[in-house]
Design an enzyme around this catalytic site. Structure first.
Site, PDB file in Angstrom:
ATOM      1  N   ASN A   1       1.141  -5.426   0.948  1.00  0.00           N
ATOM      2  CA  ASN A   1       0.510  -4.299   1.625  1.00  0.00           C
ATOM      3  C   ASN A   1      -0.700  -4.839   2.383  1.00  0.00           C
ATOM      4  O   ASN A   1      -1.720  -5.156   1.771  1.00  0.00           O
ATOM      5  CB  ASN A   1       0.095  -3.267   0.561  1.00  0.00           C
ATOM      6  CG  ASN A   1      -0.694  -2.113   1.152  1.00  0.00           C
ATOM      7  OD1 ASN A   1      -0.778  -1.959   2.368  1.00  0.00           O
ATOM      8  ND2 ASN A   1      -1.267  -1.299   0.273  1.00  0.00           N
ATOM      9  N   TRP A   2      -0.559  -4.936   3.690  1.00  0.00           N
ATOM     10  CA  TRP A   2      -1.640  -5.540   4.486  1.00  0.00           C
ATOM     11  C   TRP A   2      -2.819  -4.588   4.683  1.00  0.00           C
ATOM     12  O   TRP A   2      -3.861  -4.991   5.167  1.00  0.00           O
ATOM     13  CB  TRP A   2      -1.100  -5.985   5.846  1.00  0.00           C
ATOM     14  CG  TRP A   2      -0.192  -7.179   5.802  1.00  0.00           C
ATOM     15  CD1 TRP A   2       0.332  -7.779   4.682  1.00  0.00           C
ATOM     16  CD2 TRP A   2       0.293  -7.930   6.919  1.00  0.00           C
ATOM     17  NE1 TRP A   2       1.110  -8.852   5.045  1.00  0.00           N
ATOM     18  CE2 TRP A   2       1.106  -8.968   6.425  1.00  0.00           C
ATOM     19  CE3 TRP A   2       0.123  -7.817   8.305  1.00  0.00           C
ATOM     20  CZ2 TRP A   2       1.746  -9.888   7.260  1.00  0.00           C
ATOM     21  CZ3 TRP A   2       0.756  -8.729   9.138  1.00  0.00           C
ATOM     22  CH2 TRP A   2       1.554  -9.758   8.614  1.00  0.00           C
ATOM     23  N   LYS A   3      -2.622  -3.323   4.364  1.00  0.00           N
ATOM     24  CA  LYS A   3      -3.676  -2.309   4.553  1.00  0.00           C
ATOM     25  C   LYS A   3      -4.186  -2.357   5.996  1.00  0.00           C
ATOM     26  O   LYS A   3      -3.411  -2.655   6.900  1.00  0.00           O
ATOM     27  CB  LYS A   3      -4.793  -2.513   3.519  1.00  0.00           C
ATOM     28  CG  LYS A   3      -4.227  -2.621   2.097  1.00  0.00           C
ATOM     29  CD  LYS A   3      -5.259  -2.558   1.024  1.00  0.00           C
ATOM     30  CE  LYS A   3      -4.571  -2.666  -0.337  1.00  0.00           C
ATOM     31  NZ  LYS A   3      -5.472  -2.514  -1.458  1.00  0.00           N
TER      32      LYS A   3
ATOM     33  N   HIS B   1      -0.241   5.627  -2.116  1.00  0.00           N
ATOM     34  CA  HIS B   1      -1.198   4.579  -2.489  1.00  0.00           C
ATOM     35  C   HIS B   1      -2.536   5.222  -2.887  1.00  0.00           C
ATOM     36  O   HIS B   1      -2.944   6.217  -2.296  1.00  0.00           O
ATOM     37  CB  HIS B   1      -1.393   3.606  -1.326  1.00  0.00           C
ATOM     38  CG  HIS B   1      -2.124   2.379  -1.750  1.00  0.00           C
ATOM     39  ND1 HIS B   1      -3.494   2.365  -1.871  1.00  0.00           N
ATOM     40  CD2 HIS B   1      -1.691   1.156  -2.122  1.00  0.00           C
ATOM     41  CE1 HIS B   1      -3.857   1.161  -2.305  1.00  0.00           C
ATOM     42  NE2 HIS B   1      -2.795   0.411  -2.459  1.00  0.00           N
TER      43      HIS B   1
ATOM     44  N   GLU C   1      -5.468   4.487  -2.260  1.00  0.00           N
ATOM     45  CA  GLU C   1      -6.442   4.645  -1.170  1.00  0.00           C
ATOM     46  C   GLU C   1      -6.125   5.878  -0.335  1.00  0.00           C
ATOM     47  O   GLU C   1      -7.029   6.545   0.172  1.00  0.00           O
ATOM     48  CB  GLU C   1      -6.464   3.362  -0.318  1.00  0.00           C
ATOM     49  CG  GLU C   1      -7.163   2.227  -1.061  1.00  0.00           C
ATOM     50  CD  GLU C   1      -6.623   0.836  -0.766  1.00  0.00           C
ATOM     51  OE1 GLU C   1      -5.956   0.636   0.259  1.00  0.00           O
ATOM     52  OE2 GLU C   1      -6.875  -0.070  -1.599  1.00  0.00           O
TER      53      GLU C   1
ATOM     54  N   GLU D   1      -0.125   1.125 -10.106  1.00  0.00           N
ATOM     55  CA  GLU D   1      -1.315   0.422  -9.647  1.00  0.00           C
ATOM     56  C   GLU D   1      -2.554   1.072 -10.258  1.00  0.00           C
ATOM     57  O   GLU D   1      -3.064   2.067  -9.725  1.00  0.00           O
ATOM     58  CB  GLU D   1      -1.411   0.506  -8.120  1.00  0.00           C
ATOM     59  CG  GLU D   1      -0.242  -0.128  -7.411  1.00  0.00           C
ATOM     60  CD  GLU D   1      -0.609  -0.546  -5.994  1.00  0.00           C
ATOM     61  OE1 GLU D   1      -0.577  -1.742  -5.720  1.00  0.00           O
ATOM     62  OE2 GLU D   1      -0.968   0.334  -5.189  1.00  0.00           O
TER      63      GLU D   1
ATOM     64  N   GLY E   1      -8.091  -4.422  -5.737  1.00  0.00           N
ATOM     65  CA  GLY E   1      -9.127  -5.051  -4.917  1.00  0.00           C
ATOM     66  C   GLY E   1     -10.387  -5.397  -5.699  1.00  0.00           C
ATOM     67  O   GLY E   1     -11.413  -5.745  -5.104  1.00  0.00           O
TER      68      GLY E   1
ATOM     69  N   SER F   1      -4.812  -6.604  -7.938  1.00  0.00           N
ATOM     70  CA  SER F   1      -5.328  -7.973  -8.091  1.00  0.00           C
ATOM     71  C   SER F   1      -4.282  -8.947  -8.621  1.00  0.00           C
ATOM     72  O   SER F   1      -4.595  -9.837  -9.411  1.00  0.00           O
ATOM     73  CB  SER F   1      -6.587  -7.984  -8.962  1.00  0.00           C
ATOM     74  OG  SER F   1      -7.592  -7.185  -8.369  1.00  0.00           O
TER      75      SER F   1
ATOM     76  N   GLY G   1      -1.904  -6.726  -2.467  1.00  0.00           N
ATOM     77  CA  GLY G   1      -2.863  -6.432  -1.399  1.00  0.00           C
ATOM     78  C   GLY G   1      -3.479  -7.712  -0.871  1.00  0.00           C
ATOM     79  O   GLY G   1      -2.891  -8.434  -0.069  1.00  0.00           O
ATOM     80  N   GLY G   2      -4.671  -8.031  -1.351  1.00  0.00           N
ATOM     81  CA  GLY G   2      -5.445  -9.174  -0.854  1.00  0.00           C
ATOM     82  C   GLY G   2      -4.650 -10.469  -0.755  1.00  0.00           C
ATOM     83  O   GLY G   2      -4.699 -11.162   0.281  1.00  0.00           O
TER      84      GLY G   2
END
Ligand code: PGA
Length: 249
Positions: free
Chosen positions: A9-11, A94, A96, A166, A172, A212, A233-234
């Site tokens: 997920n590049w966000k 998600h 976010e 999640e 994150g 993470s 993510g990251g």
């Protein structure tokens, strides 16, 4: 056998040039044959990414969509539009989106319906906040998120549903759920599905872990019997790390 999935997920990261660079690097990596590997770039770069990867086994997926097929919803993107690009999977729910854009279970139920109607598979995300875990309400919270957004569906629909647990406190933050915490929750999720739809269906749905996840912890998390992969993510923003994770089964 359940499908193993690692989805990046590049966000809201990577402009067009950065998207092209990262995709070039991804193409150089060794793609595991028994894992579905996916990336979710931003809407503006979806078409470019889709074309760059059309002969590759990496699937390009969307991060979100609206519940309507078209209409007066300024700034939104519909399932019909994604389908017209050839996109076959969307991330919905998600944390976010829930936290910053007020996406409720009720709204998400409509988005799930819209995606399935457009033949788009859903990676449905959910997870508890730290306060829920501290007060030992994490299973109630997660159970309700799943029931409220998905339990109106016919069993048949779950062929096109992937679940992604999640925990919000792990996204994150560098803090990961322990492999045991992940397994406990995934097993609870499978039981929740089994209670409503039966054991066979529950055993067939892939459940991903997100929060993470990185090369140093993926192996142990993915070794758990109810963990079928990860939503990353990251670590998905670095080709090497992303593929180290995809090769962690
Ligand atoms: P993270 O994000 O890997 O950066 O914690 C996971 C996610 O939000 O899907």
């Amino acid at each position: 056998m359940r499908t193993k999935i690692v989805a990046g997920n590049w966000k809201m990261n990577n402009d067009l040039a950065q998207t092209e660079t990262l995709i070039t690097e991804l193409k150089r990596q060794n793609n595991p044959s028994d894992v579905e590997v996916m990336i979710a770039p931003s809407f503006t770069n979806l078409w470019q990414a889709f074309n760059s990867l059309k002969d590759d086994s990496i699937e390009v997926i969307a991060q979100n969509m609206h519940f309507a097929d078209s209409g007066a919803y300024t700034g939104e993107v519909s399932g019909e539009m994604l389908k017209s690009l050839g996109i076959k999977t969307v991330i919905l729910g998600h944390s976010e989106r829930r936290a910053y854009f007020n996406e409720t279970d009720e709204l998400l139920a409509k988005k799930v319906d819209a995606a399935l109607k457009n033949d788009i598979r859903v990676i449905f995300c959910f997870g508890e906040e730290l306060k829920d875990r501290k007060s030992e309400k994490h299973e109630d919270v997660v159970g309700n998120q799943i029931k409220n957004a998905l339990f109106h569906l016919e069993a048949e629909a779950f062929k096109n549903i992937v679940l992604a647990y999640e925990p919000v406190w792990a996204i994150g933050t560098g803090e990961t759920a322990s492999p045991e915490q992940a397994q406990d929750m995934h097993s609870f999720i499978r039981k929740t599905l089994a209670d409503k739809y039966g054991k066979d269906l529950a055993e067939s749905v892939s459940i991903l872990y997100g929060g993470s996840c990185k090369p140093s912890n993926a192996k142990e998390i993915f070794s758990k019997p109810d963990v079928d992969g990860g939503l990353i993510g990251g670590a998905a923003l670095k080709a090497e790390d992303f593929f180290a994770i995809a090769n962690s089964f």
